[in-house]
Write a protein that holds these residues in place. Structure first.
Motif, PDB file in Angstrom:
ATOM      1  N   UNK A   5       0.816  -1.222   0.000  1.00  0.00           N
ATOM      2  CA  UNK A   5       0.000   0.000   0.000  1.00  0.00           C
ATOM      3  C   UNK A   5       0.853   1.276   0.000  1.00  0.00           C
ATOM      4  N   UNK A   6       2.176   1.131   0.249  1.00  0.00           N
ATOM      5  CA  UNK A   6       3.036   2.310   0.272  1.00  0.00           C
ATOM      6  C   UNK A   6       3.470   2.741  -1.135  1.00  0.00           C
ATOM      7  N   UNK A   7       3.064   2.020  -2.134  1.00  0.00           N
ATOM      8  CA  UNK A   7       3.349   2.432  -3.514  1.00  0.00           C
ATOM      9  C   UNK A   7       2.796   3.841  -3.739  1.00  0.00           C
ATOM     10  N   UNK A   8       3.622   4.754  -4.266  1.00  0.00           N
ATOM     11  CA  UNK A   8       3.209   6.157  -4.318  1.00  0.00           C
ATOM     12  C   UNK A   8       3.767   6.837  -5.566  1.00  0.00           C
ATOM     13  N   UNK A   9       3.061   7.914  -5.981  1.00  0.00           N
ATOM     14  CA  UNK A   9       3.520   8.760  -7.092  1.00  0.00           C
ATOM     15  C   UNK A   9       4.589   9.722  -6.535  1.00  0.00           C
ATOM     16  N   UNK A  10       5.804   9.667  -7.088  1.00  0.00           N
ATOM     17  CA  UNK A  10       6.889  10.504  -6.585  1.00  0.00           C
ATOM     18  C   UNK A  10       7.069  11.779  -7.391  1.00  0.00           C
ATOM     19  N   UNK A  11       6.686  11.731  -8.654  1.00  0.00           N
ATOM     20  CA  UNK A  11       6.952  12.891  -9.504  1.00  0.00           C
ATOM     21  C   UNK A  11       5.911  12.917 -10.628  1.00  0.00           C
ATOM     22  N   UNK A  12       5.293  14.060 -10.812  1.00  0.00           N
ATOM     23  CA  UNK A  12       4.272  14.210 -11.864  1.00  0.00           C
ATOM     24  C   UNK A  12       4.211  15.686 -12.250  1.00  0.00           C
ATOM     25  N   UNK A  13       5.082  16.118 -13.144  1.00  0.00           N
ATOM     26  CA  UNK A  13       5.101  17.559 -13.491  1.00  0.00           C
ATOM     27  C   UNK A  13       3.848  17.942 -14.274  1.00  0.00           C
ATOM     28  N   UNK A  14       3.471  19.197 -14.106  1.00  0.00           N
ATOM     29  CA  UNK A  14       2.331  19.719 -14.874  1.00  0.00           C
ATOM     30  C   UNK A  14       2.753  19.913 -16.326  1.00  0.00           C
ATOM     31  N   UNK A  15       1.954  19.460 -17.270  1.00  0.00           N
ATOM     32  CA  UNK A  15       2.339  19.614 -18.680  1.00  0.00           C
ATOM     33  C   UNK A  15       2.307  21.071 -19.129  1.00  0.00           C
ATOM     34  N   UNK A  16       3.229  21.364 -20.035  1.00  0.00           N
ATOM     35  CA  UNK A  16       3.238  22.710 -20.620  1.00  0.00           C
ATOM     36  C   UNK A  16       2.172  22.859 -21.684  1.00  0.00           C
ATOM     37  N   UNK A  17       1.957  24.074 -22.146  1.00  0.00           N
ATOM     38  CA  UNK A  17       0.885  24.298 -23.140  1.00  0.00           C
ATOM     39  C   UNK A  17       1.136  23.574 -24.463  1.00  0.00           C
ATOM     40  N   UNK A  18       2.438  23.287 -24.780  1.00  0.00           N
ATOM     41  CA  UNK A  18       2.724  22.616 -26.057  1.00  0.00           C
ATOM     42  C   UNK A  18       3.019  21.134 -25.876  1.00  0.00           C
ATOM     43  N   UNK A  19       2.950  20.667 -24.631  1.00  0.00           N
ATOM     44  CA  UNK A  19       3.255  19.249 -24.393  1.00  0.00           C
ATOM     45  C   UNK A  19       2.122  18.366 -24.903  1.00  0.00           C
ATOM     46  N   UNK A  20       2.492  17.198 -25.409  1.00  0.00           N
ATOM     47  CA  UNK A  20       1.488  16.234 -25.869  1.00  0.00           C
ATOM     48  C   UNK A  20       1.478  14.993 -24.997  1.00  0.00           C
ATOM     49  N   UNK A  21       2.483  14.893 -24.095  1.00  0.00           N
ATOM     50  CA  UNK A  21       2.498  13.733 -23.204  1.00  0.00           C
ATOM     51  C   UNK A  21       2.566  14.197 -21.769  1.00  0.00           C
ATOM     52  N   UNK A  22       2.110  13.353 -20.890  1.00  0.00           N
ATOM     53  CA  UNK A  22       2.123  13.606 -19.452  1.00  0.00           C
ATOM     54  C   UNK A  22       3.037  12.556 -18.812  1.00  0.00           C
ATOM     55  N   UNK A  23       4.130  13.048 -18.152  1.00  0.00           N
ATOM     56  CA  UNK A  23       5.102  12.135 -17.563  1.00  0.00           C
ATOM     57  C   UNK A  23       4.824  11.934 -16.083  1.00  0.00           C
ATOM     58  N   UNK A  24       5.348  10.854 -15.534  1.00  0.00           N
ATOM     59  CA  UNK A  24       5.161  10.581 -14.112  1.00  0.00           C
ATOM     60  C   UNK A  24       6.217   9.583 -13.656  1.00  0.00           C
ATOM     61  N   UNK A  25       6.367   9.523 -12.340  1.00  0.00           N
ATOM     62  CA  UNK A  25       7.268   8.541 -11.728  1.00  0.00           C
ATOM     63  C   UNK A  25       6.559   7.956 -10.515  1.00  0.00           C
ATOM     64  N   UNK A  26       6.508   6.665 -10.455  1.00  0.00           N
ATOM     65  CA  UNK A  26       5.882   5.958  -9.343  1.00  0.00           C
ATOM     66  C   UNK A  26       6.912   5.036  -8.710  1.00  0.00           C
ATOM     67  N   UNK A  27       6.991   5.087  -7.384  1.00  0.00           N
ATOM     68  CA  UNK A  27       7.853   4.150  -6.658  1.00  0.00           C
ATOM     69  C   UNK A  27       6.971   2.991  -6.194  1.00  0.00           C
ATOM     70  N   UNK A  28       7.173   1.841  -6.794  1.00  0.00           N
ATOM     71  CA  UNK A  28       6.419   0.653  -6.388  1.00  0.00           C
ATOM     72  C   UNK A  28       7.126  -0.053  -5.242  1.00  0.00           C
ATOM     73  N   UNK A  29       6.417  -0.222  -4.147  1.00  0.00           N
ATOM     74  CA  UNK A  29       6.976  -0.882  -2.967  1.00  0.00           C
ATOM     75  C   UNK A  29       6.481  -2.330  -2.940  1.00  0.00           C
ATOM     76  N   UNK A  30       7.409  -3.259  -2.937  1.00  0.00           N
ATOM     77  CA  UNK A  30       7.039  -4.667  -2.937  1.00  0.00           C
ATOM     78  C   UNK A  30       6.785  -5.162  -1.514  1.00  0.00           C
TER      79      UNK A  30
END
Length: 565
Positions: free
Chosen positions: A534-559
């Protein structure tokens, strides 16, 4: 004439069951090839569980007729189904379902999630659209479906008896007058079906054959079974007025009981006609068609013709449906008036019918869909079995080769006992081979761990999202992500690194398909998997810019359990 596979139809009434087998002719149309009629042997007014009676009767009909069990189309009595005709104003097609759903919630006298319901759009007057709503309690229809399956048959469609009759009439009668009234006099209720060009209206009245039986029971102080037998032996509609009655006092009383009930039925029919004309803008019936087991009581047609002042005839469901030469004409003549429902059901399989109601429970629909996929599952299982067989064969072969080599080493070692140095070398060789086997088996086991992890990540990944990198991290107190609890030893101190416990997932998705909510749902779904904590969490999720077409993210999965490095 060439024929196709069988079509089984089952009509379940209040006091009896009709089972019929049809085939679709290659030249068009249907042919009845076999049928059976059976009584449930119980009081139709009884509110007890009918499952045992139904299973027993269906099995007896299958055995006596020689019909092979299979997929079956079912009709249920109109009295057990709540039906309502609702008028809709002209609306856009994309709004029709929402309006019908609202009308169903308002008209069905049960919570909508406790019923199985369906609807049919039919013609209306003045530009309006008439909608027929049909609903039945889910527990009732599920029990009925389970009962039919217990008898060895698989439900494929569940129709309402009045609508099955309507479809049978439309198929067999092509020159009906402007308005026809179909009267189905059963055991527990009588269904009245008003038929006009492009329109239909039906209602059920609680006056039928069982009312006659109840009257005879009271008149002669008999049990239900004895009264039913007396009705079958002596019943006819007594002549009114100055006609001389039968010489037998018993027959005279029975006929008067029948006339009393028929008079009540006539009153109900009149009220229904007046309601249909005033509230549904219908026409006065110009023809009455009779069907149902009680309709064959002698002089019923004469009585209704005299009272309603219209032509009365018996419905023949086999005007345009062929009957096999193997069925004697006398036999089909005795039962034709009770087989209209099964004819209407069989038509549903081969033709597009005017009314197509289906009250199949969702559970049965899911089972039906699963059965269609079973061949694919079987093929997959066969492929998996072949793969496992090949792998096992390879493993056994390698084991056999290793064992043969070991045996040769032992033979050589025994032969060269005198040479101690050579013996040590041979033993060292054997130990190395054993270690390689153990290492190989251990690597196979560890390899499967990562396959399971990647499989669970793939199951959670939504459409439009992909992972760019997957970076495992060896678990320790120093590199645990923020908020994650490092593994502890029994003393409460942070344990030494024991393997990979954290997996860094760097991913992206197209903005038009993936939102922040989708990333959160991805994380939440990971938490529910068997390997992730349950400690799996989103570590990084920048807001997209006006010209961005993709949304990036980073999740730390805890086993939940670290993986070996």
């Amino acid at each position: 004439m060439l024929k196709s596979e069988s079509i089984l139809a089952l009509d379940i009434g209040a006091s009896g069951i009709k089972l019929a087998e049809f085939v679709a002719l290659k030249s068009g149309g249907l042919e009845l090839v076999n049928y059976a009629v059976g009584s449930l042997g119980m009081d139709p007014q009884s509110e007890g569980d009918r499952s045992t009676y139904l299973v027993t009767t269906i099995r007896e009909l299958l055995q006596d007729s020689g019909i092979r069990p299979g997929t079956v189309l079912i009709s249920v009595s109109g009295q057990s189904v709540f039906s309502r005709f609702v008028k809709l104003p002209p609306v856009d097609k994309d709004k029709v379902y929402q309006i019908i759903l609202y009308e169903a919630q308002q008209n069905v006298p049960f919570p909508i999630d406790e019923v199985v319901w369906d609807y049919q759009l039919i013609g209306g007057a003045g530009g309006e659209v008439d909608v027929m709503l049909a609903a039945i309690k889910a527990d009732i229809i599920e029990q009925l479906s389970d009962t039919v399956e217990s008898a060895g048959m698989r439900p494929d469609l569940i129709d309402v008896a009045p609508m099955a009759l309507y479809n049978a009439v439309r198929y067999n009668y092509t020159d009906l007058p402007a308005c026809t009234l179909l009267i189905d006099i059963g055991a527990r209720s009588t269904d009245l079906i008003f038929i006009e060009a492009g329109r239909v209206f039906s209602r059920s009245v609680p006056v039928a054959g069982n009312a006659i039986t109840q009257q005879i029971m009271q008149e002669f102080n008999l049990s239900f079974a004895d009264a039913e037998q007396m009705k079958m032996a002596h019943a006819f509609v007594a002549f009114g007025g100055a006609y001389e009655g039968p010489k037998s006092e018993t027959v005279d009383k029975v006929s008067k009981s029948v006339r009393s009930v028929m008079t009540r039925l006539h009153a109900e029919i009149n009220r229904s006609i007046n309601f249909y004309r005033s509230q549904q803008s219908g026409q006065q019936p110009q023809l009455v068609l009779l069907t149902g087991g009680t309709s064959v009581i002698p002089y019923t047609d004469t009585f209704l013709k005299e009272k309603l002042k219209v032509d009365v005839d018996y419905m023949n469901p086999f005007l345009n449906v062929a009957v096999s030469e193997r069925i004697p004409a006398e036999q089909i003549g005795r039962h034709a008036h009770t087989l209209g429902q099964v004819v209407g059901l069989a038509l549903r399989r081969e033709l597009s019918c005017p009314i197509e109601i289906n009250l199949m429970p969702p559970k049965v629909v899911q089972q039906k869909a699963f059965r269609k996929k079973q061949p694919l599952f079987v093929a997959s299982a066969v492929v998996l079995f072949l793969v496992l067989t090949i792998w096992c064969g390879y493993f056994l072969k390698m084991t056999s080769l290793a064992q043969a080599r070991l045996d040769r080493v032992k033979v050589v070692a025994a032969a060269l006992e005198s040479v101690e140095s050579q013996l040590r070398s041979t033993e060292q060789q054997r130990n190395e081979i054993d270690e390689k086997i153990r290492t190989t088996l251990h690597l196979v086991d560890r390899r499967s761990q990562w396959l399971k992890v990647l499989d669970e990540i793939n199951q959670c990944l939504p459409d439009g999202m992909w992972l760019q990198t997957i970076r495992p991290t060896v678990s320790s107190g120093s590199d645990a992500p923020t908020g994650a609890t490092p593994p502890q030893d029994p003393s409460g101190e942070a344990a030494a690194p024991q393997g990979i416990r954290f997996i860094e997932l760097n991913g992206a998705g197209y903005i038009d398909k993936v939102s922040s909510e989708a990333i959160s749902k991805f994380r939440d779904k990971l938490r529910t998997m068997s390997l992730f904590d349950d400690q799996t969490e989103i570590r990084w999720q920048p807001a997209p810019g006006p010209d961005d077409v993709i949304l990036e993210f980073r999740i730390i999965g805890v086993l939940k359990k670290p993986l070996e490095v």
